[in-house]
Scaffold this active site. Structure first.
Site, mmCIF file in Angstrom:
data_model
loop_
_atom_site.group_PDB
_atom_site.id
_atom_site.type_symbol
_atom_site.label_atom_id
_atom_site.label_comp_id
_atom_site.label_asym_id
_atom_site.label_seq_id
_atom_site.Cartn_x
_atom_site.Cartn_y
_atom_site.Cartn_z
ATOM 1 N N GLU A 187 -15.775 -22.436 -46.251
ATOM 2 C CA GLU A 187 -16.435 -23.007 -46.325
ATOM 3 C C GLU A 187 -17.274 -23.771 -47.362
ATOM 4 O OE1 GLU A 187 -18.025 -22.589 -42.299
ATOM 5 O OE2 GLU A 187 -20.013 -22.382 -43.647
ATOM 6 N N HIS A 209 -23.834 -15.552 -43.529
ATOM 7 C CA HIS A 209 -24.137 -16.916 -43.973
ATOM 8 C C HIS A 209 -25.252 -17.297 -42.966
ATOM 9 C CE1 HIS A 209 -20.132 -18.726 -42.259
ATOM 10 N NE2 HIS A 209 -20.764 -19.314 -41.712
ATOM 11 N N ARG A 251 -20.848 -15.469 -34.345
ATOM 12 C CA ARG A 251 -22.665 -15.183 -33.875
ATOM 13 C C ARG A 251 -23.188 -13.400 -34.366
ATOM 14 N NH1 ARG A 251 -23.548 -17.743 -29.836
ATOM 15 N NH2 ARG A 251 -23.516 -20.238 -30.668
HETATM 16 ZN ZN ZN Z 1 -20.029 -21.434 -41.211
#
Ligand code: ZN
Length: 317
Positions: free
Chosen positions: A117, A174, A194
């Site tokens: 991304e 991130h 996570r």
């Molecule tokens: Zn992400």
């Protein structure tokens, strides 16, 4: 006159505990609401499949259009529509995450795609920081720090300004921080691990932390904060600036002041209007709109004062 029309989309708005209200107050996607974290502006993902807003295909979903009219997308081979474009409004902290690559996701997540991304910072507070990468030097040190809960020492924070752009490859730890408004362009995938949730509770319980997966997929050592970071503030108007070109996508920044004409020579071009108002041909376009310029669109004539992020498929597709 173009042979093809623009394909305007109705965004899908998502509620999130960390979301704010700018998608209502500033972008007017809904009449009211709060805790709205994400606008999926261009998506054919099953968790939010945008509908076509007008014209011949009005009311059909983007996934339908992609399956039935692949010619509008340059007859690319990807079995699913490959990209997803979102605006993210973070009022609160988001959990710190890491995504797997295609190979790991295929093996461990039922054949899913990994996730690469990138973020364009549409707005952020003064002295804002992004969480990008980490400070462990070996995988063993990473595992020790995670198991001991030494997250504040582990994560790397870097200063960020409105107009900055960052590529986030799989394996990069991130998170965005409160007050940030981000335009995200990503592979159409939802596989997220996570890493850390600041010890918060949801309904009295901490949310699941994917400890083993995080340690397995995180890049060590990590230099993500040094690579793929671009400051776009000085870019000249009326020129298409490429910000990133990778296997999955190419992303561009374009600012219009007055008028600008370009050729739509890509398989398709995804367009998000970040700011301003103007015209594309005879159609008025404004801040917050998301649309697709299909294959064969030809000349694209913009007039007005507007700011865009555009994207298309990567070089290897
Ligand atoms: Zn992400």
């Amino acid at each position: 006159m173009s042979e093809q029309n623009i394909i305007a989309l109705e965004p899908v708005i998502k509620e999130n505990i960390w979301g704010g209200n700018r998608l209502v107050t500033e972008f007017h996607y809904l009449e009211e609401g709060s805790g709205l974290g994400e606008c999926w502006g261009i998506s054919a993902h099953p968790h939010g499949d945008c509908r076509i807003a007008e014209g011949t295909y009005q009311g059909k979903t983007l996934s339908w259009l992609y399956q039935e009219h692949r010619e509008l997308f340059g007859d690319i081979k990807s079995p699913e529509f490959p990209l997803l474009v979102k605006i993210i409004d973070a009022k609160d902290k988001l959990s710190i995450q890491v995504h797997p690559d295609d190979a790991y996701a295929k093996e461990h997540e039922n054949g899913s795609l990994g996730k690469t991304e990138c973020w364009y910072v549409m707005d952020c507070p003064e002295h804002a920081e992004l969480i990008i990468g980490h400070n462990a030097k070996t995988r063993q040190e990473l595992a020790e720090m995670v198991h001991a809960g030494r997250y504040e020492e582990l994560i790397r924070r870097i200063p960020v300004k409105k107009g900055d752009f960052v590529q986030i490859v799989p394996g990069t730890i991130h998170a965005i921080t409160p007050g940030m408004l981000i335009l995200e362009t990503q592979q159409s995938s939802d596989v997220t691990y996570r890493v850390y949730d600041y010890g918060r509770l949801l309904n009295g319980k901490p949310r699941e932390i994917h400890v083993e997966q995080s340690i397995a997929v995180t890049n060590v050592p990590d230099e993500a904060d040094k690579k793929g970071f671009i400051h776009t503030q000085g870019l000249c108007p009326n020129k298409l600036h490429e910000l990133i070109s990778c296997e999955y996508y190419r992303v561009f920044k374009l600012n219009i002041e007055g008028s600008f004409t370009m050729d739509q020579s890509y398989p398709f071009l995804l367009v998000s209007v970040l700011d301003g108002e103007g015209k594309l041909g005879e159609r008025v376009i404004r801040k917050g709109e998301h649309f697709i310029l299909p294959a064969g669109f030809g000349k694209v004539a913009f007039t007005g004062k507007m700011e865009f992020i555009l994207s298309t498929v990567g070089c290897e597709k």
